[in-house]
Write an enzyme that holds these catalytic residues in place. Sequence first.
Site, PDB file in Angstrom:
ATOM      1  N   SER A 193     -19.031  49.093  52.714  1.00 11.30           N
ATOM      2  CA  SER A 193     -18.062  49.968  52.061  1.00 11.30           C
ATOM      3  C   SER A 193     -16.647  49.395  52.153  1.00 11.30           C
ATOM      4  CB  SER A 193     -18.142  51.363  52.670  1.00 11.30           C
ATOM      5  OG  SER A 193     -17.288  52.265  52.011  1.00 11.30           O
TER       6      SER A 193
ATOM      7  N   ASP B 105     -12.909  51.940  46.374  1.00  9.00           N
ATOM      8  CA  ASP B 105     -13.151  51.251  47.640  1.00  9.00           C
ATOM      9  C   ASP B 105     -14.189  50.156  47.435  1.00  9.00           C
ATOM     10  OD1 ASP B 105     -15.455  52.779  47.421  1.00  9.00           O
ATOM     11  OD2 ASP B 105     -15.428  53.488  49.488  1.00  9.00           O
TER      12      ASP B 105
ATOM     13  N   ASP C  86     -17.411  49.597  47.977  1.00  7.10           N
ATOM     14  CA  ASP C  86     -18.702  49.830  47.330  1.00  7.10           C
ATOM     15  C   ASP C  86     -18.591  50.800  46.168  1.00  7.10           C
ATOM     16  OD1 ASP C  86     -18.168  51.945  49.054  1.00  7.10           O
ATOM     17  OD2 ASP C  86     -20.266  52.307  49.541  1.00  7.10           O
TER      18      ASP C  86
ATOM     19  N   ASP D 283     -17.942  53.889  45.753  1.00 10.16           N
ATOM     20  CA  ASP D 283     -18.418  55.267  45.742  1.00 10.16           C
ATOM     21  C   ASP D 283     -17.265  56.252  45.928  1.00 10.16           C
ATOM     22  OD1 ASP D 283     -17.908  54.795  48.432  1.00 10.16           O
ATOM     23  OD2 ASP D 283     -19.737  55.776  49.144  1.00 10.16           O
TER      24      ASP D 283
END
Length: 453
Positions: free
Chosen positions: A97, A237, A239, A241
């Site tokens: 992430s 961010d 990743d 999400d």
Amino acid sequence: MRDLSKLVKAYDIRGLVGDEMDTEFVREVGAAFALLVGTSVALLHDMRPSSEPFAIAFADGVTSQGHNVIFCGLGSTDLVYYAAGHLNVAGAVITASHNPARYNGIKLCKPGAAPVGQDTGLADIRRTLENGIPEYRGTPGRITRHDLSHDYAAYLRELVNLSHIRPLRVVVDAANGMGGHMVPIVFDGLPLEVTPMYFELDGTFPNHEANPLDPANLVDLQHKVREVGADIGLAFDGDADRCFVVDENGVPVPPSVIVALIATRELVKTPGASIVYNVITSRAVPEIVTEHGGTPARTRVGHTYMKSLMAQEDAVFGGEHSGHYYFRDFWRADTGMLAAMHVLAALGTSDQPMSALVAQYSRYVASGEINSEVADTTATLATIEKHFEGAETDHLDGLTVQLDGGAWFNLRPSNTEPLLRLNVEAADAETMTRIRDDVLALVRGLPAEPSSE
């Protein structure tokens, strides 16, 4: 045996590449996950240098237990939720992430994008890893490849129709993360003039960390929005999400404001529906939800709690202060891309600039989250509660104290560190600052400054 307490977190598995995570460990996690879910696994990975080798190792672990892998290649975390929901299979994505480049990790979900946290599978995976992977003598599973990114984009565009909005100038900062891969697919052909920033996939994050919750990582986006005269700026961010928003002046829009904005849109589609928010979301959210005929439902911080209460309440939407937004139409999973599309739709069907559009959802002044290291979080919380004896309190997540004039603060312990996290909200900056400083002084063992009142 490595110290798994450092790797198996509350909601995922994460650690330093090489020192804590290597391909053999990831292979074992894949095998343990296959034993947990007993079904096929959709697998994706992000752009970090170690992610593709880790994905190959994870797939080997899954197939070693007789289960199949649907390898979807590069993708965002919400793409794996789409795969798990659309195909009704388990899901895994290799990503750390927003963490710095030296980290990597694994996010997992069950069929239908059901969450996997400590109480819903991670503790079982840890026990399996500690006890050793049992030998499997059957036929290994197979690996097939299936790129779902365009199906995912089409699905999102069914949920939020952007084809008829007024043209918008949008700056997008992907932070060299997966937003740089997904945004061109999802936004293709829409009436959006996109100025891309850091779309080159690079897991070393050469420009800035992929954590838009840190204001330092929004500076480039803010400057570019003002420079090109954009209508809005979006920051994803690592990743992709989570999505953060800045207005046409480069001013960050608090996630609580975005929660309220999206909630009102969802309540138009589903009148009277429940909307879930967490204990440190602005109190403007439940107020606005109620004013628009919805039912606000409050829960602890964390995606497992959000998704659980959404299922219990059959909530249409849920949002957190951290930029995670959850949708019933997206298997109650969080997706920054769908949240961004809702914001673009709201702006693109309004004749107001972004700053004016969101002003109606912003009612109070918040401190943001402030961390304090303490020797004993439980004892400190008890001391603070005693100090505010007589005030209305609750313990849904740490300690929440309601004060005069609608002000409140929440202190909650970290899951992994000896930290207390403070959030304060009040009607004006002066009151918020006074409460913040008084509580911090108490938490950190310093004499509180005398009140000016």
